[in-house]
Scaffold this motif. Structure first.
Motif, PDB file in Angstrom:
ATOM      1  N   ASP A   1      36.311 -32.240  -1.237  1.00  0.00           N
ATOM      2  CA  ASP A   1      36.666 -32.016   0.165  1.00  0.00           C
ATOM      3  C   ASP A   1      37.192 -30.591   0.361  1.00  0.00           C
ATOM      4  OD1 ASP A   1      37.381 -33.161   2.936  1.00  0.00           O
ATOM      5  OD2 ASP A   1      39.279 -32.283   2.248  1.00  0.00           O
ATOM      6  N   LYS A   2      36.676 -29.889   1.351  1.00  0.00           N
ATOM      7  CA  LYS A   2      37.026 -28.480   1.545  1.00  0.00           C
ATOM      8  C   LYS A   2      38.481 -28.292   1.952  1.00  0.00           C
ATOM      9  CE  LYS A   2      32.408 -26.656   2.512  1.00  0.00           C
ATOM     10  NZ  LYS A   2      31.547 -25.899   3.467  1.00  0.00           N
ATOM     11  N   VAL A   3      39.004 -29.176   2.784  1.00  0.00           N
ATOM     12  CA  VAL A   3      40.409 -29.060   3.183  1.00  0.00           C
ATOM     13  C   VAL A   3      41.315 -29.271   1.969  1.00  0.00           C
ATOM     14  CG1 VAL A   3      42.268 -30.094   4.552  1.00  0.00           C
ATOM     15  CG2 VAL A   3      40.027 -29.701   5.585  1.00  0.00           C
ATOM     16  N   ALA A   4      40.997 -30.265   1.155  1.00  0.00           N
ATOM     17  CA  ALA A   4      41.785 -30.533  -0.046  1.00  0.00           C
ATOM     18  C   ALA A   4      41.716 -29.358  -1.024  1.00  0.00           C
ATOM     19  CB  ALA A   4      41.301 -31.811  -0.726  1.00  0.00           C
ATOM     20  N   LYS A   5      40.562 -28.725  -1.119  1.00  0.00           N
ATOM     21  CA  LYS A   5      40.426 -27.543  -1.969  1.00  0.00           C
ATOM     22  C   LYS A   5      41.352 -26.430  -1.493  1.00  0.00           C
ATOM     23  CE  LYS A   5      35.587 -28.071  -3.478  1.00  0.00           C
ATOM     24  NZ  LYS A   5      34.229 -27.482  -3.415  1.00  0.00           N
ATOM     25  N   ALA A   6      41.335 -26.174  -0.186  1.00  0.00           N
ATOM     26  CA  ALA A   6      42.161 -25.109   0.368  1.00  0.00           C
ATOM     27  C   ALA A   6      43.642 -25.429   0.211  1.00  0.00           C
ATOM     28  CB  ALA A   6      41.816 -24.894   1.843  1.00  0.00           C
ATOM     29  N   GLN A   7      44.031 -26.657   0.466  1.00  0.00           N
ATOM     30  CA  GLN A   7      45.431 -27.040   0.325  1.00  0.00           C
ATOM     31  C   GLN A   7      45.899 -26.922  -1.122  1.00  0.00           C
ATOM     32  OE1 GLN A   7      45.304 -30.940   2.153  1.00  0.00           O
ATOM     33  NE2 GLN A   7      46.229 -30.165   4.052  1.00  0.00           N
ATOM     34  N   GLY A   8      45.055 -27.310  -2.053  1.00  0.00           N
ATOM     35  CA  GLY A   8      45.416 -27.225  -3.462  1.00  0.00           C
ATOM     36  C   GLY A   8      45.622 -25.793  -3.917  1.00  0.00           C
TER      37      GLY A   8
END
Length: 249
Positions: free
Chosen positions: A155-162
């Motif tokens: 998931d792109k949002v999860a990637k950015a948040q991580g």
């Protein structure tokens, strides 16, 4: 599917040296039990991009080819960990040079100091001369990591948040991702985070490249603060404060 370079993965790990002494871990309780707990740290696992240098080289390379759920241990030589100990980074200075930092304290071996903008520790005190070691604390040491690959993040949002959590130490930052734009709502306290100020361009570049989204914008978010019921009485400005008086007019 095996882990490859460029994959976003979440890992749990514990790093050790000297046959078992723990120096780093994603386990909060383990950190507390071993006296290395950082109240500003984020525990519960780190998100890293494999092959991007988010961890030491020996560990980063060991991820490749493993599967999600892998749990194992890797021993890493100094050259692939925190580097060999460099004698050129050990400097001898007069105690006067560190007088402002020392204050009323007497220098002692192991005392952390800063020399010419670089962090180090005092390794020896000889009269009024101090030997400061500017090498990484684990330079020249073989280290061992026990780690688990918890998940591969898609998931792109999860990637950015991580990735943001890895750089800033803040676990939850509001993010929106579309095909054309990554929008990151930065909380006001990030403006006081030195690590963020020097990393924000790097983060933007990594996210644009790895997520395949062409644009990124940071939006500074200020929370609404309601007015208080009681308004404090205004105090009279000092007569010499011309700027304050002009503002009131």
């Amino acid at each position: 599917m095996a882990i490859e370079k460029g994959d976003f993965i979440k890992i749990n790990y514990t790093g050790k040296f000297n046959e078992g002494q723990i120096f780093d871990t994603t386990d909060e309780q383990l950190a507390k039990d071993n006296g290395i707990y950082n109240p500003r740290g984020v525990y519960g696992g780190d998100v890293v991009i494999v092959g991007s240098g988010h961890t030491i080289k020996g560990l980063d390379e060991d991820f490749v080819g493993k599967d999600v759920g892998y749990n194992g241990t890797v021993t890493i030589a100094p050259e692939m960990a925190f580097g060999p100990h460099n004698p050129a980074l050990v400097q001898t200075v007069s105690v006067t040079k560190l007088k402002e930092q020392l204050g009323d304290q007497r220098p002692y071996p192991g005392m952390p100091v800063e020399l010419d903008g670089r962090r180090g520790v005092i390794s020896q005190v000889i009269g009024r001369r101090i030997r400061v070691d500017l090498n990484h604390a684990l330079a020249g040491k073989e280290v061992e990591y026990e780690y688990t690959i918890v998940e591969k993040i898609e998931d792109k949002v999860a990637k950015a948040q991580g990735l943001l959590s890895l750089y800033t130490g803040m676990p939850e930052i509001e993010i929106e991702v579309t095909d054309d734009l990554i929008r990151i709502y930065t909380p006001i306290e990030l403006g006081f985070n030195q690590r963020w100020l020097v990393s924000k361009l790097t983060i933007a570049g990594e996210l644009i490249d790895k997520l395949g989204v062409p644009n990124l914008e940071y939006v500074e978010k200020h929370p609404y603060v309601p007015e208080t019921a009681e308004v404090p009485e205004a105090t009279e400005a000092p007569a010499e404060d011309e700027e304050a008086e002009a503002t009131e007019e």
